[in-house]
Design a protein around this motif. Structure first.
Motif, PDB file in Angstrom:
ATOM      1  N   UNK A   1       0.826  -1.204   0.000  1.00 35.97           N
ATOM      2  CA  UNK A   1       0.000   0.000   0.000  1.00 35.97           C
ATOM      3  C   UNK A   1       0.855   1.247   0.000  1.00 35.97           C
ATOM      4  N   UNK A   2       1.803   1.305  -0.934  1.00 40.93           N
ATOM      5  CA  UNK A   2       2.796   2.386  -0.938  1.00 40.93           C
ATOM      6  C   UNK A   2       2.165   3.757  -1.170  1.00 40.93           C
ATOM      7  N   UNK A   3       1.040   3.792  -1.874  1.00 46.90           N
ATOM      8  CA  UNK A   3       0.378   5.057  -2.141  1.00 46.90           C
ATOM      9  C   UNK A   3       0.946   5.820  -3.310  1.00 46.90           C
ATOM     10  N   UNK A   4       1.984   5.278  -3.970  1.00 45.45           N
ATOM     11  CA  UNK A   4       2.640   5.993  -5.062  1.00 45.45           C
ATOM     12  C   UNK A   4       2.562   5.263  -6.406  1.00 45.45           C
TER      13      UNK A   4
ATOM     14  N   UNK B   1       0.934   3.279  -9.632  1.00 46.13           N
ATOM     15  CA  UNK B   1      -0.342   3.518 -10.338  1.00 46.13           C
ATOM     16  C   UNK B   1      -1.499   2.689  -9.790  1.00 46.13           C
ATOM     17  N   UNK B   2      -1.224   1.476  -9.338  1.00 41.54           N
ATOM     18  CA  UNK B   2      -2.298   0.634  -8.806  1.00 41.54           C
ATOM     19  C   UNK B   2      -2.911   1.266  -7.553  1.00 41.54           C
ATOM     20  N   UNK B   3      -2.078   1.795  -6.676  1.00 43.03           N
ATOM     21  CA  UNK B   3      -2.576   2.442  -5.462  1.00 43.03           C
ATOM     22  C   UNK B   3      -3.376   3.698  -5.789  1.00 43.03           C
ATOM     23  N   UNK B   4      -2.817   4.547  -6.631  1.00 48.19           N
ATOM     24  CA  UNK B   4      -3.467   5.831  -6.905  1.00 48.19           C
ATOM     25  C   UNK B   4      -4.789   5.650  -7.639  1.00 48.19           C
TER      26      UNK B   4
END
Length: 386
Positions: free
Chosen positions: A66-69, A71-74
């Motif tokens: 869940x890095x937040x950076x 493309x999958x997270x954003x």
């Protein structure tokens, strides 16, 4: 920064969901996130979905964190990931056809993501027949599918559903944690943020609206003033009508532009110009849209009224705190004068009876009692006795 930053005051729940997302061997394919309003069920569900889809920090972080950076997270947090489906109904209930569409989506193989994630934010708004349709899909999901259901409590979901889900219980976060989030994310003044967090009783969404919208704070103050203004039955009847009118107006204001845009979009899709007569074969589609919009307005009106009653409960809670001399913080610091006046003019027993009357009105509204009748009974019970 990561996808869990906005999940406020839930360290145990976050640790459990993080571990499951990062380690496939710890995964379960059906989850039930429960917690009272304001605990952040929807935020936690979306963060979990983003972590499940996370492909890893571009700087070298592992997938599933869940890095937040990446493309999958954003895209998951934005609700645009192709392998994410979210249902958050604005109507009174989730329709059975919507659930059937979810089951169809759940059977598909992910197109780009690690999983196909289905988030149902209002699992408590499914009728028993609708829930039964969902049962087999949750009981035997494809290995690539994850269901994430949200509800206020496990009792709001049928036993057959909750027994097949792994439960995660959220709690109401501390007001100061919510205030810190508003300061960090929305650049709200610290004092305003704390006042809003307390007034919203740590409900992040409501706190954000109160902190950013002076009109919302003014409307809340008007609701709380009802307790002071009711001196007899005529006052009570007028106050009930005023609360219902305010709820109708707020529901209309929140939906009128959207309703018009949806209608215009449908007419364009049907190839009908502005002012043209709609062919009989197409009228059913317009009627269906109008019915859905009415249900959405009904849900919105109920939500506004319920929030008003929660605000009243918070006021009487503060009154009871003063009457009993309890060493706890008031929810409504800015209304301390009114709180002390009500505390002087009533007994703890009367305050408890008033809180019971508000709670009963909430139950009646949930049971589809006419709003005006439910609120009139409530406001009459709020008047001074003897």
């Amino acid at each position: 920064m990561n996808v869990w930053d906005d999940v406020v005051g839930q360290p145990d729940a976050v640790a459990l969901l993080q571990r499951a997302a990062a380690h496939p061997e710890a995964m379960t394919h059906a989850w039930l996130l429960t917690g009272p309003p304001g605990s952040g069920r929807s935020v936690a569900a979306r963060a979990f979905a983003a972590a499940l889809q996370c492909t890893g920090d571009p700087d070298g972080g592992a997938p599933g964190t869940g890095c937040g950076r990446c493309p999958a997270c954003t895209t998951t947090l934005a609700g645009t990931h192709p392998d994410l489906t979210v249902v958050a109904t604005e109507k009174v209930v989730i329709a059975i056809d919507e659930v059937r569409d979810l089951i169809t989506a759940a059977a598909r193989t992910p197109s780009v993501g690690r999983y196909r994630v289905i988030v149902v934010e209002d699992a408590d708004r499914m009728a028993e027949r609708t829930t039964n349709v969902l049962l087999k899909a949750i009981e035997e999901p494809p290995s690539h599918t994850v269901w994430v259901l949200c509800a206020p409590s496990v009792q709001d979901v049928l036993p057959t559903i909750r027994s097949r889900c792994r439960g995660v219980v959220l709690r109401v976060p501390p007001a100061r944690d919510v205030a810190d989030l508003l300061v960090r994310r929305d650049a709200v003044d610290a004092d305003v943020a704390l006042q809003a967090a307390r007034a919203a009783q740590s409900h992040v969404g409501l706190a954000r609206r109160l902190a950013r919208d002076p009109e919302a704070r003014a409307r809340r103050a008007e609701v709380l003033d009802v307790a002071r203004r009711i001196r007899g039955v005529p006052d009570a009847v007028l106050a009930a009508a005023e609360l219902v009118d305010v709820a109708k107006a707020e529901a209309a204001a929140a939906t009128v532009e959207r309703d018009a845009a949806e209608k215009a979009e449908l007419l364009r899709a049907l190839g009908v110009g502005e002012g043209d007569t709609l062919p009989p074969k197409l009228r059913s589609q317009l009627r269906q849209l109008e019915d859905d919009q009415k249900r959405r307005a009904t849900r919105r009106q109920r939500d506004v009224l319920d929030r008003a009653m929660v605000d009243l409960l918070s006021l009487y809670r503060d009154v009871l705190v003063v009457q009993l001399g309890a060493d706890v913080e008031l929810v409504n610091h800015e209304q301390s004068g009114a709180v002390e006046a009500l505390a002087r003019d009533s007994t703890p027993q009367q305050t408890v009876r008033r809180m019971d009357a508000v709670g009963l009105a909430r139950e009646r509204l949930e049971g589809n009692v006419a709003p005006l009748l439910a609120l009139e009974a409530m406001t009459v019970a709020l008047r001074p006795q003897g």
